[in-house]
Write a protein that holds these residues in place. Structure first.
Motif, short mmCIF file in Angstrom:
data_model
loop_
_atom_site.label_atom_id
_atom_site.label_comp_id
_atom_site.label_asym_id
_atom_site.label_seq_id
_atom_site.Cartn_x
_atom_site.Cartn_y
_atom_site.Cartn_z
N HIS A 140 -4.48 57.25 -23.24
CA HIS A 140 -5.27 56.39 -22.36
C HIS A 140 -6.76 56.42 -22.66
O HIS A 140 -7.50 55.57 -22.18
CB HIS A 140 -5.04 56.79 -20.90
N ARG A 141 -7.20 57.40 -23.44
CA ARG A 141 -8.65 57.55 -23.68
C ARG A 141 -8.91 57.75 -25.16
O ARG A 141 -8.31 58.64 -25.79
CB ARG A 141 -9.17 58.73 -22.86
N THR A 142 -9.82 56.95 -25.73
CA THR A 142 -10.12 57.01 -27.16
C THR A 142 -11.63 56.85 -27.38
O THR A 142 -12.08 55.87 -27.99
CB THR A 142 -9.35 55.91 -27.92
N PRO A 143 -12.43 57.80 -26.90
CA PRO A 143 -13.89 57.67 -26.97
C PRO A 143 -14.47 57.95 -28.36
O PRO A 143 -13.80 58.54 -29.22
CB PRO A 143 -14.39 58.72 -25.97
N THR A 144 -15.72 57.55 -28.53
CA THR A 144 -16.50 57.86 -29.73
C THR A 144 -17.71 58.69 -29.32
O THR A 144 -18.08 58.74 -28.15
CB THR A 144 -17.01 56.58 -30.43
N LEU A 145 -18.33 59.32 -30.32
CA LEU A 145 -19.63 59.94 -30.08
C LEU A 145 -20.67 58.83 -30.00
O LEU A 145 -20.39 57.68 -30.36
CB LEU A 145 -19.98 60.90 -31.23
N GLN A 146 -21.89 59.16 -29.60
CA GLN A 146 -22.94 58.14 -29.48
C GLN A 146 -23.21 57.43 -30.80
O GLN A 146 -23.59 56.26 -30.81
CB GLN A 146 -24.22 58.76 -28.94
N ASP A 147 -22.98 58.12 -31.92
CA ASP A 147 -23.24 57.50 -33.22
C ASP A 147 -22.05 56.70 -33.75
O ASP A 147 -22.07 56.21 -34.87
CB ASP A 147 -23.68 58.54 -34.25
N GLY A 148 -20.98 56.59 -32.93
CA GLY A 148 -19.80 55.82 -33.33
C GLY A 148 -18.70 56.62 -33.98
O GLY A 148 -17.64 56.09 -34.29
N THR A 149 -18.92 57.93 -34.22
CA THR A 149 -17.89 58.79 -34.81
C THR A 149 -16.70 58.87 -33.86
O THR A 149 -16.88 59.16 -32.67
CB THR A 149 -18.44 60.21 -35.06
#
Length: 158
Positions: free
Chosen positions: A41-50
């Protein structure tokens, strides 16, 4: 443990010595079919898009659910890196239930280390390309509209 998904399988080597309570809980839930049909349900990135993590194990499919109980926190003894499998939790102590995540990039370890409260239960032994495909299917959206399900979770002794 093997997580079967429409994108392929993810094999996880659960290492009980890293977090015995959390690892036992994870295996017990998988053994009774708890994870079957749940989604990432969750697939986040770091602030730089990683790419950061793929998170699953919530029976509600939105990050709010669990098995109806929580377990005791355990110390984190090893660094987070690509392929690390750890239990998700809230900011409250002893709040681990059923949700878990797979780390997608070594760079993510620095962010996770700053909290150092997510109990590590093992590592992906094969199928990181599947974890990457699950992330890619989300289009980098933290809460995807069409999350990829775990069709079946199976446990086997090596």
């Amino acid at each position: 443990m093997t997580l079967e998904t429409p994108k392929g399988n993810i094999a996880i080597k659960v290492e009980a010595d890293l977090s015995p309570i959390a690892a036992g809980n994870f295996v017990a839930l998988a053994s009774c079919g708890f994870y079957d049909g749940t989604v990432f349900h969750r697939t986040p990135t770091l602030q730089d898009g990683t790419p950061f993590v793929i998170q699953g194990g919530d029976p509600n499919g939105d990050g709010t659910g669990g098995p109806g109980y929580t377990i005791k926190d355990e110390p984190v003894k090893t660094p987070y890196k690509r392929g690390t499998v750890a239990m998700a939790r809230t900011q409250a102590p002893d709040s681990v239930g059923s949700q878990f995540f797979i780390v997608l990039d070594d760079k993510d370890g620095d962010v996770l280390k700053s909290a150092n409260t997510y109990q590590i239960i093992g590592n992906v032994s094969s199928g990181m390309e599947t974890a990457d495909a699950i992330f890619a299917a989300s289009g980098g959206v933290e809460l995807p509209k069409n999350p990829i399900p775990i069709t079946k979770a199976t446990v086997a002794n090596p």
